[in-house]
Write an enzyme that holds these catalytic residues in place. Structure first.
Site, PDB file in Angstrom:
ATOM      1  N   SER A   1     -37.434 -66.909 -20.969  1.00  0.00           N
ATOM      2  CA  SER A   1     -38.031 -68.189 -20.551  1.00  0.00           C
ATOM      3  C   SER A   1     -39.048 -68.600 -21.610  1.00  0.00           C
ATOM      4  CB  SER A   1     -38.739 -67.999 -19.201  1.00  0.00           C
ATOM      5  OG  SER A   1     -39.588 -69.084 -18.912  1.00  0.00           O
TER       6      SER A   1
ATOM      7  N   TYR B   1     -44.385 -63.122 -13.852  1.00  0.00           N
ATOM      8  CA  TYR B   1     -43.159 -63.751 -14.362  1.00  0.00           C
ATOM      9  C   TYR B   1     -43.168 -63.750 -15.893  1.00  0.00           C
ATOM     10  CZ  TYR B   1     -39.446 -67.194 -15.007  1.00  0.00           C
ATOM     11  OH  TYR B   1     -38.275 -67.828 -15.391  1.00  0.00           O
TER      12      TYR B   1
HETATM   13  N1  LIG Z   1     -33.998 -72.804 -13.993  1.00  0.00           N
HETATM   14  C1  LIG Z   1     -35.061 -72.760 -14.758  1.00  0.00           C
HETATM   15  O1  LIG Z   1     -35.830 -73.729 -14.821  1.00  0.00           O
HETATM   16  C2  LIG Z   1     -35.332 -71.545 -15.590  1.00  0.00           C
HETATM   17  C3  LIG Z   1     -36.205 -71.627 -16.688  1.00  0.00           C
HETATM   18  C4  LIG Z   1     -36.437 -70.502 -17.464  1.00  0.00           C
HETATM   19  C5  LIG Z   1     -35.795 -69.309 -17.181  1.00  0.00           C
HETATM   20  N2  LIG Z   1     -34.959 -69.245 -16.099  1.00  0.00           N
HETATM   21  C6  LIG Z   1     -34.315 -67.945 -15.817  1.00  0.00           C
HETATM   22  O2  LIG Z   1     -32.937 -68.139 -15.633  1.00  0.00           O
HETATM   23  C7  LIG Z   1     -32.428 -67.171 -14.727  1.00  0.00           C
HETATM   24  C8  LIG Z   1     -31.614 -67.861 -13.637  1.00  0.00           C
HETATM   25  O3  LIG Z   1     -32.512 -68.672 -12.879  1.00  0.00           O
HETATM   26  P1  LIG Z   1     -32.021 -69.945 -12.042  1.00  0.00           P
HETATM   27  O4  LIG Z   1     -32.949 -71.046 -12.372  1.00  0.00           O
HETATM   28  O5  LIG Z   1     -30.573 -70.136 -12.172  1.00  0.00           O
HETATM   29  O6  LIG Z   1     -32.437 -69.429 -10.576  1.00  0.00           O
HETATM   30  P2  LIG Z   1     -31.636 -69.396  -9.201  1.00  0.00           P
HETATM   31  O7  LIG Z   1     -30.788 -70.591  -9.021  1.00  0.00           O
HETATM   32  O8  LIG Z   1     -32.675 -69.071  -8.189  1.00  0.00           O
HETATM   33  O9  LIG Z   1     -30.681 -68.149  -9.412  1.00  0.00           O
HETATM   34  C9  LIG Z   1     -31.166 -66.839  -9.454  1.00  0.00           C
HETATM   35  C10 LIG Z   1     -29.984 -65.893  -9.373  1.00  0.00           C
HETATM   36  O10 LIG Z   1     -30.495 -64.546  -9.390  1.00  0.00           O
HETATM   37  C11 LIG Z   1     -29.928 -63.847  -8.289  1.00  0.00           C
HETATM   38  N3  LIG Z   1     -30.859 -62.818  -7.846  1.00  0.00           N
HETATM   39  C12 LIG Z   1     -32.167 -62.931  -7.506  1.00  0.00           C
HETATM   40  N4  LIG Z   1     -32.648 -61.743  -7.100  1.00  0.00           N
HETATM   41  C13 LIG Z   1     -31.622 -60.857  -7.189  1.00  0.00           C
HETATM   42  C14 LIG Z   1     -31.467 -59.467  -6.892  1.00  0.00           C
HETATM   43  N5  LIG Z   1     -32.500 -58.724  -6.421  1.00  0.00           N
HETATM   44  N6  LIG Z   1     -30.268 -58.894  -7.094  1.00  0.00           N
HETATM   45  C15 LIG Z   1     -29.228 -59.623  -7.552  1.00  0.00           C
HETATM   46  N7  LIG Z   1     -29.298 -60.920  -7.857  1.00  0.00           N
HETATM   47  C16 LIG Z   1     -30.482 -61.539  -7.669  1.00  0.00           C
HETATM   48  C17 LIG Z   1     -29.684 -64.899  -7.220  1.00  0.00           C
HETATM   49  O11 LIG Z   1     -28.634 -64.517  -6.358  1.00  0.00           O
HETATM   50  P3  LIG Z   1     -28.812 -63.948  -4.861  1.00  0.00           P
HETATM   51  O12 LIG Z   1     -29.999 -64.633  -4.253  1.00  0.00           O
HETATM   52  O13 LIG Z   1     -27.508 -64.288  -4.224  1.00  0.00           O
HETATM   53  O14 LIG Z   1     -28.993 -62.483  -5.039  1.00  0.00           O
HETATM   54  C18 LIG Z   1     -29.200 -66.075  -8.073  1.00  0.00           C
HETATM   55  O15 LIG Z   1     -27.825 -65.951  -8.330  1.00  0.00           O
HETATM   56  C19 LIG Z   1     -33.649 -66.408 -14.203  1.00  0.00           C
HETATM   57  O16 LIG Z   1     -33.782 -65.190 -14.891  1.00  0.00           O
HETATM   58  C20 LIG Z   1     -34.805 -67.328 -14.520  1.00  0.00           C
HETATM   59  O17 LIG Z   1     -36.021 -66.631 -14.675  1.00  0.00           O
HETATM   60  C21 LIG Z   1     -34.732 -70.317 -15.301  1.00  0.00           C
END
Ligand SMILES: NC(=O)c1ccc[n+]([C@@H]2O[C@H](COP(=O)([O-])OP(=O)(O)OC[C@H]3O[C@@H](n4cnc5c(N)ncnc54)[C@H](OP(=O)(O)O)[C@@H]3O)[C@@H](O)[C@H]2O)c1
Length: 277
Positions: free
Chosen positions: A142, A155
């Site tokens: 991130s 985080y």
């Molecule tokens: N979107 C943004 O703005 C953004 C920006 C910077 C970085 N990121 C990074 O990108 C990645 C994806 O984020 P996203 O925005 O797509 O978030 P999201 O829509 O909340 O997706 C998170 C994913 O992680 C899974 N997850 C969470 N806890 C878990 C666990 N204990 N075991 C297995 N799976 C788990 C969730 O699935 P389940 O709940 O079904 O387990 C879901 O599939 C993350 O690492 C986040 O930090 C996102």
């Protein structure tokens, strides 16, 4: 790894947001997939839709904070596909809040989900990749891992850890055909965890923080593997000059970054504040 068609990728956190979008993007590249997350129903829906594209997909229900689940994930993936060429450590949770109010369980869960699970998965996958003589690991970090904003210490620490994890693995394994990349997205305004922050605050991020799209993040992942790049920051406006400035002039960089981001993150943290008893 110049050609992805015909190879298999394992993506964690593929039930929603960036991980789900990436699963479809990799299927478009002609890759087969192992997708993991906790919610079976959402994972199966993603798997069914990907099968319609003609690619093979194995959904595996796994909680990445449980080492047994990670071991089962890797062994099921190798059993099904024989060779896994790409690992994407994408599963993640955010915990922006007033630091002294974050529950201990949430703090620990943030580090375990975002960082510990990724280190363990690398440890489980790399011997297989070394045997195959090929592999690429993508760690979904991130912009918060490049410079920690206020109200997100756990985080940011977890994401900074992922960036150095990639660097360290590259340095050790590249001469054995295994490499690693970090992707550092800003907030994706078309899905993913930023949706929660938007709902909490009722606001988009201000200009100086910027944002991006899940599509741009997916394209960056593909580019990082094909061109073997160490790190891609995905955000609009571009953030690398600001981070470079902070590297050269830490006091000035600290002043600029903390002053331009603190208000927004304070709003997020305050929206989560528990009502007084
Ligand atoms: N979107 C943004 O703005 C953004 C920006 C910077 C970085 N990121 C990074 O990108 C990645 C994806 O984020 P996203 O925005 O797509 O978030 P999201 O829509 O909340 O997706 C998170 C994913 O992680 C899974 N997850 C969470 N806890 C878990 C666990 N204990 N075991 C297995 N799976 C788990 C969730 O699935 P389940 O709940 O079904 O387990 C879901 O599939 C993350 O690492 C986040 O930090 C996102």
């Amino acid at each position: 790894m110049k050609v992805l068609a015909g190879k298999t990728a394992l993506i964690t956190g593929a039930s929603s947001g960036i991980g789900k979008a990436l699963a479809f993007r990799m299927a478009e590249e002609g890759m087969d997939l192992v997708i993991a997350a906790r919610s079976e129903e959402r994972l199966n829906q993603v798997a069914d839709s990907i099968r319609e594209t003609g690619q093979k997909v194995l959904p595996v229900v796994a909680d990445v904070t449980k080492i047994k689940d990670l071991e089962n994930l890797v062994s099921s993936a190798i059993k099904e596909f024989k060779q896994i060429s790409v690992l994407v450590n994408n599963a993640g949770v955010e915990s922006y809040a007033h630091f002294t109010e974050v529950e201990m369980d949430d703090l620990v869960n943030t580090i375990q989900t975002n960082l510990t699970a990724s280190v363990v998965l690398c440890r489980l996958m790399i011997p297989h990749m070394v045997t195959c003589g090929e592999g690429h690991i993508v760690n979904m970090a991130s912009t918060a891992g490049k410079y920690g904003p206020a109200y997100g210490p756990a985080y940011s620490a977890s994401k900074a850890g992922l960036i150095t994890l990639s660097q360290s693995l590259r340095a050790e394994f590249r001469d054995q055909g295994i490499s690693a990349s970090s992707i550092c997205p800003g907030f994706t305004h078309d899905g993913g965890m930023y949706e929660n922050l938007k709902n909490l605050t009722g606001r988009e991020t201000p200009f100086q923080i910027g944002s991006t799209t899940t599509k741009a993040v997916c394209n960056a992942v593909i580019k990082s593997i094909k061109k073997d790049l160490p790190e891609i920051i995905v955000n609009n406006p571009p953030m690398r000059p600001v981070f470079a400035l902070a590297g050269l002039f830490p006091t000035l960089g600290d002043w600029i970054i903390s002053n331009s981001t603190k208000r927004y993150f304070k709003k997020v943290a305050s929206s989560r504040k528990k009502p007084e008893a």
